[in-house]
Design a protein around this motif. Structure first.
Motif, mmCIF file in Angstrom:
data_model
loop_
_atom_site.group_PDB
_atom_site.id
_atom_site.type_symbol
_atom_site.label_atom_id
_atom_site.label_comp_id
_atom_site.label_asym_id
_atom_site.label_seq_id
_atom_site.Cartn_x
_atom_site.Cartn_y
_atom_site.Cartn_z
ATOM 1 N N SER A 122 -14.781 -9.833 33.164
ATOM 2 C CA SER A 122 -13.604 -9.876 32.287
ATOM 3 C C SER A 122 -13.995 -9.595 30.844
ATOM 4 C CB SER A 122 -12.923 -11.245 32.386
ATOM 5 O OG SER A 122 -12.435 -11.450 33.683
ATOM 6 N N ARG A 123 -15.064 -10.234 30.393
ATOM 7 C CA ARG A 123 -15.518 -10.042 29.008
ATOM 8 C C ARG A 123 -15.892 -8.573 28.767
ATOM 9 N NH1 ARG A 123 -18.798 -14.016 28.815
ATOM 10 N NH2 ARG A 123 -17.349 -15.414 27.799
ATOM 11 N N THR A 124 -16.612 -7.985 29.703
ATOM 12 C CA THR A 124 -17.035 -6.590 29.568
ATOM 13 C C THR A 124 -15.830 -5.657 29.513
ATOM 14 O OG1 THR A 124 -19.097 -7.073 30.715
ATOM 15 C CG2 THR A 124 -18.408 -4.758 30.655
ATOM 16 N N ARG A 125 -14.854 -5.880 30.394
ATOM 17 C CA ARG A 125 -13.662 -5.025 30.405
ATOM 18 C C ARG A 125 -12.881 -5.139 29.103
ATOM 19 N NH1 ARG A 125 -11.077 -5.775 36.437
ATOM 20 N NH2 ARG A 125 -12.810 -4.788 37.533
ATOM 21 N N ILE A 126 -12.623 -6.371 28.681
ATOM 22 C CA ILE A 126 -11.840 -6.578 27.462
ATOM 23 C C ILE A 126 -12.555 -5.948 26.264
ATOM 24 C CG2 ILE A 126 -10.991 -8.323 25.835
ATOM 25 C CD1 ILE A 126 -9.283 -8.078 28.353
ATOM 26 N N ASP A 127 -13.861 -6.160 26.167
ATOM 27 C CA ASP A 127 -14.625 -5.544 25.073
ATOM 28 C C ASP A 127 -14.515 -4.030 25.123
ATOM 29 O OD1 ASP A 127 -15.366 -8.060 24.213
ATOM 30 O OD2 ASP A 127 -17.416 -7.937 25.020
ATOM 31 N N GLY A 128 -14.593 -3.454 26.317
ATOM 32 C CA GLY A 128 -14.474 -2.004 26.474
ATOM 33 C C GLY A 128 -13.086 -1.497 26.110
ATOM 34 N N TRP A 129 -12.063 -2.239 26.463
ATOM 35 C CA TRP A 129 -10.697 -1.822 26.163
ATOM 36 C C TRP A 129 -10.393 -1.938 24.674
ATOM 37 C CZ3 TRP A 129 -8.550 -5.098 30.752
ATOM 38 C CH2 TRP A 129 -8.738 -4.399 31.946
ATOM 39 N N LYS A 130 -11.020 -2.911 24.022
ATOM 40 C CA LYS A 130 -10.728 -3.127 22.600
ATOM 41 C C LYS A 130 -11.587 -2.244 21.696
ATOM 42 C CE LYS A 130 -8.900 -7.769 22.996
ATOM 43 N NZ LYS A 130 -9.056 -9.179 22.628
ATOM 44 N N THR A 131 -12.646 -1.660 22.241
ATOM 45 C CA THR A 131 -13.506 -0.795 21.447
ATOM 46 C C THR A 131 -12.945 0.612 21.450
ATOM 47 O OG1 THR A 131 -15.428 -2.113 22.083
ATOM 48 C CG2 THR A 131 -15.860 0.081 21.194
ATOM 49 N N PRO A 132 -12.669 1.164 20.279
ATOM 50 C CA PRO A 132 -12.108 2.535 20.252
ATOM 51 C C PRO A 132 -13.120 3.541 20.805
ATOM 52 C CG PRO A 132 -12.177 1.557 18.024
ATOM 53 C CD PRO A 132 -12.839 0.601 18.974
ATOM 54 N N ALA A 133 -12.578 4.507 21.525
ATOM 55 C CA ALA A 133 -13.439 5.539 22.146
ATOM 56 C C ALA A 133 -13.952 6.519 21.148
ATOM 57 C CB ALA A 133 -12.661 6.260 23.234
#
Length: 133
Positions: A122-133
């Motif tokens: 969950s932490r990894t996904r949320i961090d990935g979603w919140k980090t701009p590409a």
């Protein structure tokens, strides 16, 4: 109805509040046994809102409801997080002002109820979603 009226009057903040209150009421009606269960149910109902908007008609998240029936509310969210992520679902929740209702966010809020692997996922996904590409 309230949500539609406040949107027409240029008050998206009240629309978000109305959406959140509707999720709370539905979870309470279902009969959650605890606050974490209520948060999990709110997340299910929020995701159903995303599915309904995507499909243009009321759509139930049958897969998650089957998991709830078999494994309970907490167990169902645990299993839902271990599925392939729905990146578009998170983006849709974000657009509705409901990003806190993603399953992964609920897991992080109640990390003591989930396995370490689920919390880390969950932490990894949320961090990935919140980090701009």
């Amino acid at each position: 109805m309230f949500e539609k009226n406040v949107l027409e009057r240029g008050r998206p903040d009240l629309a978000v509040a109305a959406r959140k209150r509707a999720l709370e009421l539905r979870a309470e009606k279902y009969g959650a046994g605890s606050e974490p269960e209520r948060h999990c149910l709110e997340a299910v109902y929020a995701y159903e809102g995303v599915l309904s908007a995507r499909n243009g008609k009321a759509t139930r998240d049958l897969r998650t409801w089957q998991l709830i029936k078999r494994h309970g509310i907490i167990g169902a969210v645990e299993r839902a997080v271990s599925r392939e992520p729905d990146v578009n679902g998170y983006a849709a929740l974000l657009n509705l002002g409901l990003e806190d209702y993603a399953f992964e966010e609920v897991v992080l809020r109640h990390a003591d109820l989930f396995t370490p692997a689920t919390v880390e996922c969950s932490r990894t996904r949320i961090d990935g979603w919140k980090t701009p590409a």
